[in-house]
Structures are given as structure tokens and as C-alpha cells.
Design a protein around this motif. Structure first.
Motif, mmCIF file in Angstrom:
data_model
loop_
_atom_site.group_PDB
_atom_site.id
_atom_site.type_symbol
_atom_site.label_atom_id
_atom_site.label_comp_id
_atom_site.label_asym_id
_atom_site.label_seq_id
_atom_site.Cartn_x
_atom_site.Cartn_y
_atom_site.Cartn_z
ATOM 1 N N HIS A 278 6.034 10.145 6.025
ATOM 2 C CA HIS A 278 5.952 10.184 4.528
ATOM 3 C C HIS A 278 5.134 11.555 3.883
ATOM 4 O O HIS A 278 6.028 12.283 3.348
ATOM 5 C CB HIS A 278 4.822 8.704 4.417
ATOM 6 N N PRO B 168 0.819 -1.355 -0.177
ATOM 7 C CA PRO B 168 0.094 -0.109 -0.280
ATOM 8 C C PRO B 168 0.798 0.704 -0.054
ATOM 9 O O PRO B 168 2.153 1.398 0.037
ATOM 10 C CB PRO B 168 -0.801 0.121 1.799
ATOM 11 N N GLY B 169 0.402 2.183 -0.108
ATOM 12 C CA GLY B 169 1.305 3.676 -0.426
ATOM 13 C C GLY B 169 0.244 4.747 -0.688
ATOM 14 O O GLY B 169 -0.711 4.202 -1.076
ATOM 15 N N ALA B 170 0.809 5.812 -0.409
ATOM 16 C CA ALA B 170 -0.127 7.368 0.137
ATOM 17 C C ALA B 170 -0.513 7.708 -1.622
ATOM 18 O O ALA B 170 -1.770 8.301 -1.595
ATOM 19 C CB ALA B 170 0.674 8.340 0.853
ATOM 20 N N ARG C 292 -2.012 5.926 -3.462
ATOM 21 C CA ARG C 292 -3.556 5.408 -3.866
ATOM 22 C C ARG C 292 -4.350 5.340 -2.566
ATOM 23 O O ARG C 292 -4.378 3.960 -1.471
ATOM 24 C CB ARG C 292 -3.061 3.686 -4.284
ATOM 25 N N ALA C 293 -4.696 6.370 -2.241
ATOM 26 C CA ALA C 293 -6.131 6.067 -0.839
ATOM 27 C C ALA C 293 -7.535 5.068 -1.194
ATOM 28 O O ALA C 293 -7.950 4.978 -2.287
ATOM 29 C CB ALA C 293 -6.246 7.680 -0.529
#
Lengths: 280, 273
Positions: free
Chosen positions: A107, A76-78, A80-81
Motif C-alpha cells: 500500500h 480497516p485502512g491506512a 484511519r490509523a
């Protein structure tokens, strides 16, 4: 078409181990363009939520590849909210603190200046206003109605300016009137913030009204069945739901969902619904 | 039931299923629940048929309380007991909390520790007394150890369950906002589990008190539990009563303090709708 924002290439997903293994997704390929709004519908067990969670990095795919801007995703990553159906707000934080949650993360704090902090504060206020929540800034989440809670969840997801917004049946628990309001709100957000939007729903009308393209998935194994381009102008209005194009497409998609679900008659469908409860 | 014309439907009475009870009524019933047994006790004990050695009356018990306070240093007995319980309990909590967070968050840690803890928790804490005396000696630390053994293993398992109950959507929302592992644990999982964790502490505090008497079996020469045991040897039934009632009262006060802390720390759980 230039490089797609999201490129799903021959993705497969197996759940379970040994003889209990289930093929949740098989050979799924799809390109989603930048700023496109794509909705996913399909019968129970078609893997639409699983696919969304794979894009979000919350689930690992057993085969194939998912590229964002041409790069393979790693968890997961910021960028792709994700907005969930419910229980995702933090009940110990007030509405404004929930929206600003991403500011607490390392982040969000890397290489930022005073001006950025101020801009962020302005952005939180702007999102609050956009969602019609200004009066509720200091409320606790459990003081809000379901619709307002989802608006907070959307604002919180938008706070970090994600390029991709993933929504997993975000309005599934809301009543019909609130849903319609949310539809126009999310379309407004899409125009304003220009994220690429992938949206899973079991409501075909919702799927058509919101999307540029509706992706119909089929179960056993989960796969893409048909992709429908929505024949409506980019600017949507509630009245369009009564046009022949809209109604025709709705009928076509509903019929295809029924066919792919493996049930021959409406009675089978009803029996399944009565036994199965919530759709997956 | 049919309502007759002209009569407005009444609000449900207190005997309706899950019916309402006003604050005043609540306290009235609560007082009744305390005073009736007290009255019964007084009546039974004041009858000529009952020997005071078997059942001292409330008045005898009160007199003993006063004399214990005035002549026998009741406060230091209470103090040392509270000290032992609190220390054993806090030690247990400080070690259990991080372990529970790890067990509830990481499956391998759960696989390593949970079956083991489950196994130990079924061993009676009392049976550890000889071992504790052998390993720890007969100092203060041995009493604290018994209380620790009695509470720790239950506490870890209950706290791990609290941690596991944190909704997955809350965890995943943080991950898709860019939270790393440490941030997800500190800012989401721990925060979300806090109210349940404090409740677990409140419940396990009660268990810590139940192990006090056991702990003070170990070569103690002070404390409420020790005094109860000593009173038994001299057939001072009234003193046994005082000891038991005091332990109950201290437990009640601590329980209420935990509830107060819960209300203060987690105000969003106590909003009036």
C-alpha cells in the motif's frame, strides 16, 4: 457545515449470539468535522471503544452506516490509523523500523518515486524529532519507558499521513506527569498534521483538555447521551485546567457519567470500581 | 527480623525466595548436580555386592565407549541416529509451521484441524509401527515416519498456540496502517510468533529423540537405539549405559544450540536492563 469527515449514522452493534446477545451500541449518530478533535467518555460498557473500533474498521457494525468523506468504510485502512493502549509496537523492530513499518507495505509502495522515498525518510526523521525520540532511533521498544513507547506508536501511526487518527485510551497506562506531557504533544501533533482525531478515554480531565467536543456515552445499551462543546480557546495550556469553565464542565460531566452508569451514590460507584477493575 | 544498629542491611542471600545467584555460584551448583550422582554411581557400582551385569561402573562404561568407538563404528551409529531424528524432526517442522500459522490465524482452519489433531495426538506413536511397516516398508523412511508421527501432532498444536498468543493490538495496528492479509501474516503474526516457535522447536526436538529408540525397533541394523536394544539381548549393560548417556548428551548439545540460536536471532529478548 460542509461534508463531515466522519459521519456515523444510526449505528448499532450486537455482541454474541442467541440469548447471550448484548446490545453494545444502539442508534448512534454523530458527525465529526475535518480536523476536529473529539473525545469519548462514559461509564464502563457504554461502547466507546467499540464505536472507535467500528470507525477503524476493526469491528463490524450490525446496523447503520459509517461514512468517511461520504463513502461507506470497508474494513480497516491506512486513512484511519489507530493507536492502542499498549502491546502494539513490534518488539523485533528497532524504534526507527517501527516508525517506518508502513513503508514495507505494498500500500505504501504503490506509485512512488525516488523523491517520495527520500521524503519518507525525511518524514520519519521529522516524526522522530517531533516525538523527542531522535536519541532512541536505534533502541528496541522494550528498552523504552511506557511514555516513549506510546510516542513511537503515535509516530508510527502518523507515518502514513492518515487523515483520521483513532486513539483508544492511549495514555491509560501512563503516570500522571507523563500524561500531561503527552497531552501537549498530541495537541501539537493535531495542530501540525491536522488529522481528524477521535480519542477514547476514561479520564474526564484529559477528555476536556484535548477536545473541541466531548461525547458522553451511556451504557445498556451503549448510546450517545450528551455532547459538550468545550468552552476553551483553541490553543490549550495546562493552566486552563484551573479555570472555572474547565472545572465546571468537569464536574458536570462526572456527575452525568455517574447518573448514566445506573449508580445512585458515590459508594455504589466505589463498589463497582473495586469489583470491576479496568473500565471498558 | 530487626536490624541491629551499626549493621548495614545485607543484600539478600541465595536462599532468599527467588534470591540472586552469581554466575560462579551457578556453575558450582551445576557441577555439583552432575558430579554427585556420578560419584554415587561410582561408589555403589564398585561395591562387591553389585553385579556388573546389573550396574556397571563409570570406568566400565567409559571403556565400552572407547571400544565401541574403536572397534564397532560408534560414529556411524551416532550419525545414522542423528540423521533419522533430524530428518523426521525437520519434515515435521516444515509441514507443521504453515499449518500452525493457518490454524492460529483463521478460525475455520482451526475448527477443521484442531480437534482432529488433538484426537490423533493421543494415539500412541508406538502403536503405529505395524501400520508404518505395512504402508512405508522397512527402509529408512519407516524410522523417519515413526519420529514424524511422534512429534508432528504435538508440534502443530503447540505452534498454533504460539501463533494465537500474538497480541491482537500488533495485528490490528498493521491493519490500520494498510496491511493486507498476506502482509499481516508475514510481517506481523509470523515475526511476532518466531521466538515462541523456536522455543517450541527446541522442546519438540527432545521428543523426537525419545522416539528414536522406538523407531529403531523397526528392522534397523544400525543406530544408537538399535545398539541399545541389541546390547539388551546380550546383557551388555555397559553398552546400554553408553547408548543412553550418548543420546542424553546429543540432546543436551542440540538444546544448547537451539538456545544459542534463540539468543542470536532475537537479541531484543536478551537485553541487560
Amino acid at each position: 457545515m460542509s461534508t463531515p469527515k466522519i459521519s456515523i449514522q444510526q449505528v448499532g452493534k450486537l455482541f454474541g449470539e442467541g440469548s447471550h446477545q448484548v446490545e453494545a451500541l444502539k442508534d448512534v449518530s454523530l458527525d465529526i468535522a475535518d480536523n476536529e478533535f473529539v473525545t469519548f467518555v462514559g461509564a464502563s460498557g457504554c461502547g466507546k471503544s467499540t464505536l472507535l473500533r467500528i470507525i477503524g474498521g476493526l469491528e463490524y457494525h450490525s446496523a447503520g452506516e459509517v461514512l468517511v468523506d461520504g463513502r461507506s468504510i470497508m474494513g480497516p485502512g491506512a486513512d484511519r490509523a489507530m493507536v492502542f493502549q499498549h502491546y502494539s509496537l513490534y518488539p523485533w523492530l528497532r524504534v526507527m523500523e517501527n516508525i517506518k513499518f508502513s513503508r514495507r507495505l505494498k500500500h505504501g509502495r504503490e506509485n512512488i518515486s525516488e523523491a517520495d522515498v527520500e521524503a519518507a525518510s525525511g518524514r520519519a526523521d521529522a516524526l522522530l524529532a517531533l516525538m523527542g525520540l531522535t536519541a532512541a532511533a536505534n533502541a528496541w521498544p522494550n528498552q523504552l519507558s511506557g511514555g516513549m513507547q506510546q510516542r513511537v506508536a503515535i509516530a508510527r501511526a502518523l507515518m502514513g499521513r492518515p487523515q483520521i487518527l483513532l486513539m483508544d485510551e492511549p495514555f491509560g497506562a501512563l503516570d500522571a506527569q507523563t500524561r500531561e506531557v503527552m497531552h501537549d504533544l498530541i495537541l501539537h501533533v493535531h495542530r501540525l498534521e491536522k488529522p481528524t482525531l477521535a480519542f477514547v478515554t476514561h479520564d474526564v480531565e484529559e477528555a476536556i483538555y484535548l477536545a473541541d467536543r466531548v461525547v458522553l456515552m451511556a451504557p445498556r445499551p451503549g448510546r450517545i447521551d450528551t455532547i459538550y462543546k468545550v468552552p476553551l480557546p483553541a490553543e490549550r495550556e495546562q493552566d486552563m485546567k484551573h479555570t472555572p469553565e474547565f472545572l465546571g464542565l468537569k464536574k458536570e460531566i462526572l456527575a452525568r457519567i455517574r447518573e448514566t452508569s445506573g449508580m445512585k451514590t458515590d459508594q455504589d460507584m466505589l463498589d463497582q470500581l473495586n469489583l470491576g477493575g479496568a473500565a471498558g | 527480623m530487626q536490624s541491629r544498629p551499626g549493621i548495614r542491611p545485607r543484600r539478600p542471600g541465595m536462599w532468599a525466595i527467588r534470591g540472586p545467584l552469581s554466575r560462579r555460584q551457578y556453575w558450582l551448583f551445576a557441577a555439583l548436580g552432575l558430579l554427585v550422582p556420578l560419584g554415587l554411581w561410582w561408589v555403589v557400582s564398585s561395591g562387591a555386592a553389585v553385579d556388573k551385569v546389573f550396574l556397571p561402573g563409570p570406568v566400565d562404561v567409559f571403556k565400552r565407549l572407547v571400544s565401541w568407538y574403536a572397534e564397532d563404528d560408534l560414529l556411524s551409529d551416532m550419525g545414522i541416529s542423528i540423521y533419522r531424528v533430524t530428518t523426521g524432526f525437520l519434515l515435521s517442522a516444515v509441514i507443521a509451521l504453515p499449518l500452525a500459522l493457518m490454524i492460529g490465524t483463521f478460525r475455520p482452519v482451526q475448527a477443521v484441524l484442531e480437534p482432529l489433531t488433538d484426537f490423533i495426538r493421543y494415539m500412541p506413536a508406538v502403536a503405529f509401527i505395524p501400520l508404518v511397516m505395512l504402508w512405508v516398508g522397512i527402509e529408512e523412511s519407516s524410522k523417519i515416519s515413526i519420529i514424524f508421527i511422534g512429534t508432528f501432532f504435538q508440534m502443530v498444536l503447540m505452534m498454533a498456540e504460539d501463533v494465537r498468543r500474538v497480541p491482537l493490538a500488533q495485528v490490528e495496528a498493521a491493519q490500520t496502517m494498510g496491511a493486507d492479509k498476506g502482509e499481516t501474516i508475514n510481517l506481523v503474526i509470523f515475526q511476532a510468533a518466531k521466538p515462541a516457535l523456536l522455543d517450541t522447536l527446541r522442546v519438540t526436538m527432545g521428543w523426537a529423540w525419545t522416539y528414536l529408540v522406538v523407531a529403531e525397533l523397526v528392522a534397523a541394523n544400525s543406530g544408537l537405539g538399535y545398539s541399545i536394544l541389541k546390547a539388551q539381548r546380550f546383557l551388555q549393560t555397559d553398552k546400554i549405559f553408553v547408548g543412553i548417556i550418548l543420546i542424553g548428551l546429543i540432546g543436551l548439545v542440540m538444546d544448547q544450540l537451539f538456545r544459542l540460536a534463540h539468543r542470536k536471532a532475537f537479541p531484543w529478548l536478551y537485553l541487560k536492563s
